[in-house]
Design an enzyme around this catalytic site. Structure first.
Site, PDB file in Angstrom:
ATOM      1  N   ASN A 158       5.138   1.292   3.464  1.00 54.63           N
ATOM      2  CA  ASN A 158       4.851  -0.149   3.463  1.00 54.63           C
ATOM      3  C   ASN A 158       5.377  -0.860   2.214  1.00 54.63           C
ATOM      4  O   ASN A 158       5.920  -1.961   2.299  1.00 54.63           O
ATOM      5  CB  ASN A 158       3.357  -0.401   3.641  1.00 54.63           C
ATOM      6  CG  ASN A 158       2.514   0.239   2.564  1.00 54.63           C
ATOM      7  OD1 ASN A 158       2.826   1.316   2.054  1.00 54.63           O
ATOM      8  ND2 ASN A 158       1.419  -0.404   2.204  1.00 54.63           N
ATOM      9  N   CYS A 291      -2.278  -1.720   2.064  1.00 53.19           N
ATOM     10  CA  CYS A 291      -3.595  -1.080   2.072  1.00 53.19           C
ATOM     11  C   CYS A 291      -4.684  -2.020   1.589  1.00 53.19           C
ATOM     12  O   CYS A 291      -5.861  -1.842   1.916  1.00 53.19           O
ATOM     13  CB  CYS A 291      -3.565   0.179   1.212  1.00 53.19           C
ATOM     14  SG  CYS A 291      -2.976  -0.109  -0.471  1.00 53.19           S
ATOM     15  N   GLU A 470      -5.454   5.121 -10.778  1.00 52.03           N
ATOM     16  CA  GLU A 470      -4.191   5.056 -11.498  1.00 52.03           C
ATOM     17  C   GLU A 470      -4.074   3.673 -12.117  1.00 52.03           C
ATOM     18  O   GLU A 470      -4.791   2.742 -11.754  1.00 52.03           O
ATOM     19  CB  GLU A 470      -3.021   5.352 -10.559  1.00 52.03           C
ATOM     20  CG  GLU A 470      -3.056   6.782 -10.004  1.00 52.03           C
ATOM     21  CD  GLU A 470      -1.866   7.130  -9.133  1.00 52.03           C
ATOM     22  OE1 GLU A 470      -0.858   6.406  -9.184  1.00 52.03           O
ATOM     23  OE2 GLU A 470      -1.942   8.122  -8.390  1.00 52.03           O
TER      24      GLU A 470
END
Length: 489
Positions: A158, A291, A470
């Site tokens: 994506n 997402c 992260e």
């Protein structure tokens, strides 16, 4: 195959491997046309990539001074800028997304990722502790961070370049070597990045690319390989589960950013225009294939009709079309298979009693584009949290609008999910904004905005949305192993 076919090749131990076998097609999602062949890595080639990465570590890359690694990341950013339009063209060909998005988000963010992590790594320090001992003596404890080792980097289709560089920049900056497995549907930019990193002086073997699929292909061969020291993965929760199962016997660390079923909460005092603009982005950006996109919109009942009508109007103003056309705002879904999945959810929503406010069909865009994986932006009412289209991640340009009465009800509805990636809260009462945002069971909670990121802040989810964080120092924690040194003074 004829000599005119363009090959997208694997990059192993500092060299592009010669194509072997028929490969598989690289397909433009906007037209359905094949534009290249991709060299699929077999188990032996994946093994060569991992052993080449290990050799790069032992040959000095792991011991390269931090200032030199940071300088290399900055050179990579400069070189991506110099080849900016090449990266844009590769990203558009792979994904079918509008040219403006590829320029303003995907490639621009790749540059920012390298520069940000160069700064983070250059400035990073470690805590130290002086311990008082009996009799007046002391001990000094301090930690040194060492590279994790050979890291498997598995990225989705994506936002392929954005998410690739989000992982590769800190991994390399911390002195690791990486083996990248891009999605089989978006192979181009990972391969182009190999050229850039070689140009700026990254040692052979520190960056490798192996193309292929998941099971019985490059993805499985890589995660099964005993020579990898950790896995960072962005993708579906189901695939993340399989990766975790594969590496569990060897107790390898993982960093997973997985799916989401993200909620937006709109209170009656929200600024309507600002909210509608934000929701239009959060529902339909990248054709809903992010997402972080919103698939559940909870609206206070007193303003429900106004928000629904305004969002429908904005959805109908989106322009589907050729990626290179300036007026295009919205691209296709990534593939016919993914479109079938989304269409199945549209049918399921109708069976569950949904009322389609707009969209729900396949647009007719003319002979040049009708072979692509297009779908109209879609909004529903009439569904509840009990219905599967509200509970399961769809990953398309769709959202359900659901009314609520009270703040407590809104929080309960938004948190009624197995996912926990992101949320957004829309209100002019900032006390309530803080209160509700903190009550969300998610990794990231926005107030009166969406997709606004400081790259130093932690990024990730909980529940089915992932493990670990992260970004900034959080990336350094994953990509390194600390060794504590204790000295009696």
């Amino acid at each position: 195959m004829t000599q005119s076919v363009r090959w997208i090749r694997n990059f192993v131990d500092g060299e592009f491997a010669a194509p072997d076998g028929p490969g598989f097609p690289a397909v433009d999602p906007a037209t359905g046309a094949e534009f290249a062949r991709v060299h699929e890595a077999d188990r032996e080639l994946v093994h060569r990539a991992v052993t080449g990465a290990r050799a790069a570590l032992h040959n000095g890359w792991a011991d390269t001074p931090v200032r030199e690694r940071a300088a290399l990341l900055r050179r990579a950013a400069d070189r991506i800028e110099a080849r900016f339009e090449e990266f844009v063209a590769a990203e558009v060909a792979d994904t079918g997304k509008p040219l403006t998005q590829a320029r303003e988000l995907d490639v621009a963010r790749a540059v920012a990722n390298f520069r940000t992590f160069a700064d983070v790594i250059a400035a990073a320090g470690q805590e130290s502790f002086v311990t008082d001992l009996p009799g007046g003596a002391q001990a000094l404890n301090y930690a040194v961070r060492k590279p994790l080792g050979v890291v498997a980097v598995i990225v989705p289709w994506n936002l392929p370049l954005l998410l690739l560089t989000w992982k590769v920049a800190p991994a390399l900056g911390c002195g690791n070597a990486v083996v990248v497995k891009p999605s089989d549907q978006t192979p181009s930019t990972a391969t182009l990045l190999a050229e850039v990193l070689a140009e700026v002086g990254l040692p052979a073997g520190a960056y490798n690319v192996v193309h292929g699929f998941g099971g019985d292909s490059a993805g499985q061969f890589l995660t099964e390989h005993p020579g990898i020291d950790g896995v960072t993965f962005t993708g579906s929760s189901a695939t993340g589960t399989q990766v975790m199962r594969t590496v569990a016997p060897r107790v390898r660390p993982v960093s997973f950013e997985l799916g989401g079923k993200n909620a937006a909460i709109v209170f009656e005092d929200a600024d309507l225009d600002e909210t509608l603009a934000g929701l239009t982005r959060s529902v339909f950006a990248n054709t809903g294939q992010v997402c972080l996109c919103t698939e559940r919109v909870y609206v206070q009942r007193s303003v429900f009709e106004d928000v629904a009508a305004g969002l429908v109007e904005r959805a109908r103003e989106l322009r589907l079309g050729a990626p290179l056309a300036e007026r295009t705002t919205t691209g296709p879904l990534i593939s016919p298979e993914h479109r079938r999945k989304v269409l199945d959810y549209l049918a399921l929503a109708e069976q569950s009693g949904a009322k389609t406010l707009t969209g729900g069909g396949i647009p007719e865009l003319g002979p040049e584009l009708d072979g692509g994986s297009w779908l109209e932006p879609t909004l529903w009412t009439g569904l509840t949290n009990k219905d599967r289209p509200v509970r399961e991640e769809i990953f398309g340009p769709v959202a359900a609008l659901i009314p609520f009465e009270t703040e407590a009800e809104a929080i309960t509805l938004a948190n009624d999910t197995e996912y926990g990636l992101a949320s957004s809260v829309w209100t002019q009462d900032l006390r309530r904004g803080h209160r509700v945002a903190q009550a969300m069971h998610v990794g990231m909670s926005w107030v009166n905005t969406w997709f606004l990121r400081d790259l130093r802040s932690p990024f990730g989810g909980m529940g089915l949305s992932g493990i670990g964080r992260e970004g900034g120092a959080s990336s350094l924690h994953f990509y390194t192993e600390p060794t504590n040194v204790c000295v009696r003074l």
